[in-house]
Design a protein around this motif. Structure first.
Motif, short mmCIF file in Angstrom:
data_model
loop_
_atom_site.label_atom_id
_atom_site.label_comp_id
_atom_site.label_asym_id
_atom_site.label_seq_id
_atom_site.Cartn_x
_atom_site.Cartn_y
_atom_site.Cartn_z
N ASP A 169 -24.51 1.22 -10.81
CA ASP A 169 -23.62 1.15 -9.65
C ASP A 169 -23.68 -0.23 -8.99
OD1 ASP A 169 -22.86 3.72 -10.07
OD2 ASP A 169 -24.12 4.60 -8.51
N GLU A 170 -24.90 -0.75 -8.83
CA GLU A 170 -25.05 -2.06 -8.20
C GLU A 170 -24.44 -3.16 -9.05
OE1 GLU A 170 -27.39 0.14 -8.60
OE2 GLU A 170 -28.55 0.45 -6.76
N LEU A 171 -24.61 -3.06 -10.39
CA LEU A 171 -24.05 -4.07 -11.29
C LEU A 171 -22.53 -4.08 -11.22
CD1 LEU A 171 -26.30 -3.60 -14.44
CD2 LEU A 171 -26.23 -5.60 -12.96
N VAL A 172 -21.93 -2.91 -11.25
CA VAL A 172 -20.46 -2.83 -11.20
C VAL A 172 -19.95 -3.40 -9.88
CG1 VAL A 172 -18.50 -1.25 -11.12
CG2 VAL A 172 -20.30 -0.89 -12.80
N ALA A 173 -20.62 -3.04 -8.77
CA ALA A 173 -20.21 -3.57 -7.47
C ALA A 173 -20.33 -5.09 -7.42
CB ALA A 173 -21.04 -2.93 -6.36
N GLU A 174 -21.40 -5.63 -8.01
CA GLU A 174 -21.61 -7.08 -8.00
C GLU A 174 -20.53 -7.79 -8.82
OE1 GLU A 174 -23.40 -9.82 -6.05
OE2 GLU A 174 -24.41 -7.88 -6.11
N LEU A 175 -20.19 -7.23 -9.98
CA LEU A 175 -19.16 -7.82 -10.83
C LEU A 175 -17.79 -7.77 -10.16
CD1 LEU A 175 -20.38 -6.35 -14.23
CD2 LEU A 175 -20.36 -8.78 -13.62
N GLU A 176 -17.50 -6.64 -9.53
CA GLU A 176 -16.23 -6.54 -8.81
C GLU A 176 -16.18 -7.52 -7.65
OE1 GLU A 176 -16.15 -2.45 -7.70
OE2 GLU A 176 -15.13 -1.79 -9.53
N GLY A 177 -17.28 -7.62 -6.94
CA GLY A 177 -17.33 -8.49 -5.78
C GLY A 177 -17.25 -9.97 -6.11
N SER A 178 -17.54 -10.34 -7.37
CA SER A 178 -17.49 -11.76 -7.75
C SER A 178 -16.07 -12.31 -7.72
CB SER A 178 -18.08 -11.95 -9.15
OG SER A 178 -17.20 -11.43 -10.15
N GLY A 179 -15.08 -11.42 -7.84
CA GLY A 179 -13.69 -11.87 -7.85
C GLY A 179 -13.19 -12.31 -9.21
N TYR A 180 -14.04 -12.24 -10.23
CA TYR A 180 -13.65 -12.68 -11.57
C TYR A 180 -13.19 -11.54 -12.48
CZ TYR A 180 -15.48 -17.41 -10.86
OH TYR A 180 -15.70 -18.68 -10.41
N PHE A 181 -13.53 -10.29 -12.14
CA PHE A 181 -13.34 -9.21 -13.09
C PHE A 181 -12.62 -8.02 -12.47
CE2 PHE A 181 -17.41 -11.37 -14.04
CZ PHE A 181 -17.05 -11.96 -15.25
N ALA A 182 -11.89 -7.29 -13.33
CA ALA A 182 -11.25 -6.04 -12.94
C ALA A 182 -11.38 -5.08 -14.12
CB ALA A 182 -9.79 -6.28 -12.59
N ASP A 183 -11.04 -3.81 -13.87
CA ASP A 183 -11.07 -2.79 -14.93
C ASP A 183 -12.41 -2.82 -15.68
OD1 ASP A 183 -10.22 -0.76 -16.60
OD2 ASP A 183 -9.20 -2.11 -18.00
N ILE A 184 -13.50 -2.66 -14.92
CA ILE A 184 -14.85 -2.71 -15.49
C ILE A 184 -15.18 -1.36 -16.12
CG2 ILE A 184 -17.29 -3.06 -14.95
CD1 ILE A 184 -16.34 -4.86 -12.64
N ARG A 185 -15.54 -1.38 -17.41
CA ARG A 185 -15.74 -0.15 -18.18
C ARG A 185 -17.15 -0.12 -18.78
NH1 ARG A 185 -11.37 -2.83 -19.40
NH2 ARG A 185 -12.22 -3.57 -21.39
N PRO A 186 -18.12 0.49 -18.11
CA PRO A 186 -19.48 0.59 -18.68
C PRO A 186 -19.60 1.78 -19.63
CG PRO A 186 -19.44 1.45 -16.45
CD PRO A 186 -18.05 0.98 -16.72
N ARG A 187 -20.44 1.64 -20.64
CA ARG A 187 -20.73 2.75 -21.55
C ARG A 187 -22.12 2.56 -22.15
NH1 ARG A 187 -19.78 1.09 -26.93
NH2 ARG A 187 -18.61 -0.90 -27.08
#
Length: 358
Positions: free
Chosen positions: A315-333
């Protein structure tokens, strides 16, 4: 896996105003912003519990709290994840601002308290640091307490700290032996700036042909490391074209040439290339002491593979990646065989220019 060749230059500023070099930059670390460690006696710390706030609002709430509760007349602040909470660091901006300007000019260093430059702890501990001692309480990867004093903790001072800040954690009756810990390149202080070339550094690279040529060589090397061959060549080609089309720095009438060179570098700096996207992703996961075991960057997508332990901080990683402003549609598996965490994401297009940069 420490990436020592990406290690930035590290300086330390003491409360007496003295600036000292802690670590020299690695081969490519010269392209990263320098890290300035602030003496612990210049800083204050508080733990911010986000409670039941939605994930997307936690950092914003902590930033508002930090702004409203700064303990100095002029306060600098930093909000960082610590476990499932957020840690807030404040420092006396009036005391450090002049030293920063004198040392770095218009370059902006990454400012971090020196407490973040060593390994995390477990339970209560006392660190022996320059000009004093710091008592810390760690639980569940969370820095719950950090308090500093100039002299060693005696029994009374130790009792005061543990009684007021125990947070339910058992504490030794007597103060532990102070620890002297070495600066650790994998510490949280060094994983917070990405591998990309910053906009400020792009301006500095415009100061001379030699610096630009070094940047081209570094981009080729970094492209080899991360498999960004074709995209890196594109950036390098643009840089070479700028060098070829611009007269040498110096001499009469060079002002317009300098302006043109800087404008071209600003345009390149705003492009979200696979190089900058990979740097942003590395910076995000480094916040949690993680390093990818594999990284695959394309023009519009990026995927990275992290060890199984990363799933606990998903959860923290996804939030950090989204908050960077560089990424969208983040799909973890989760990869079924190895249990590695694979994060695939879409790279957002060109970044907006900085205010006043054009």
């Amino acid at each position: 896996m420490p990436l020592s060749f990406l290690q930035p230059r590290v300086d330390r500023l003491g409360s007496d105003g003295r600036m000292e070099v802690v670590m020299e930059a690695g081969t490519l670390g010269r392209l990263r912003p320098p890290v300035l460690l602030l003496g612990r006696d210049l800083c204050s710390y508080a733990l911010f519990d986000p409670g039941a706030l939605p994930r997307g609002q936690r950092r914003r709430a902590a930033a508002i709290y930090a702004h409203a509760n700064g303990p100095y007349l002029e306060t600098g602040s930093l909000v960082l994840p610590t476990g499932k909470s957020l840690g807030i660091w404040w420092w006396d901006l009036a005391r450090v601002q002049q030293a920063i300007l004198a040392r770095y000019g218009r370059l902006r260093p990454v400012v971090r308290p020196e407490s973040l430059a060593v390994n995390r702890g477990l339970g209560w501990r006392i660190l022996s640091i320059a000009r004093g001692y710091e008592a810390q309480l760690w639980a569940d990867d969370t820095l719950k307490v950090s308090t500093w004093r100039k002299t060693r903790f005696d029994d009374r001072a130790w009792s005061d700290v543990t009684r007021l800040h125990s947070a339910g954690e058992p504490a030794p009756e007597s103060p532990p032996t102070p620890l002297v810990l070495p600066v650790n390149i994998e510490g949280q202080a060094f994983g917070l700036s990405s591998v990309e070339i910053s906009r400020d550094q792009a301006l500095v690279l415009g100061a001379g042909v030699i610096a630009m040529a070094a940047a081209v060589a570094s981009l080729y090397l970094l492209g080899t490391v991360f498999g960004l061959k074709s995209e890196t060549r594109d950036v390098a080609r643009q840089t070479v074209e700028i060098v070829a089309a611009t007269p040498a720095v110096g001499g009469a009438g060079s002002g317009r040439a300098d302006d043109a060179r800087l404008a071209a570098f600003q345009a390149i700096a705003r492009e979200t290339s696979p190089l900058t996207a990979a740097g942003a992703a590395l910076g995000a996961v480094a916040l949690y002491d993680l390093s990818p075991t594999a990284l695959n960057a394309e023009i519009d997508t990026l995927s990275m593979t992290l060890p199984p332990a990363a799933a606990e901080k998903l959860d923290e990683l996804v939030a950090e990646l989204e908050g960077s402003g560089y990424f969208a549609d983040i799909r973890p598996r989760i990869e079924p065989t190895t249990r590695n965490l694979i994060i695939e994401m879409t790279v957002i297009g060109d970044q907006p220019p900085l205010a006043g940069s054009e």
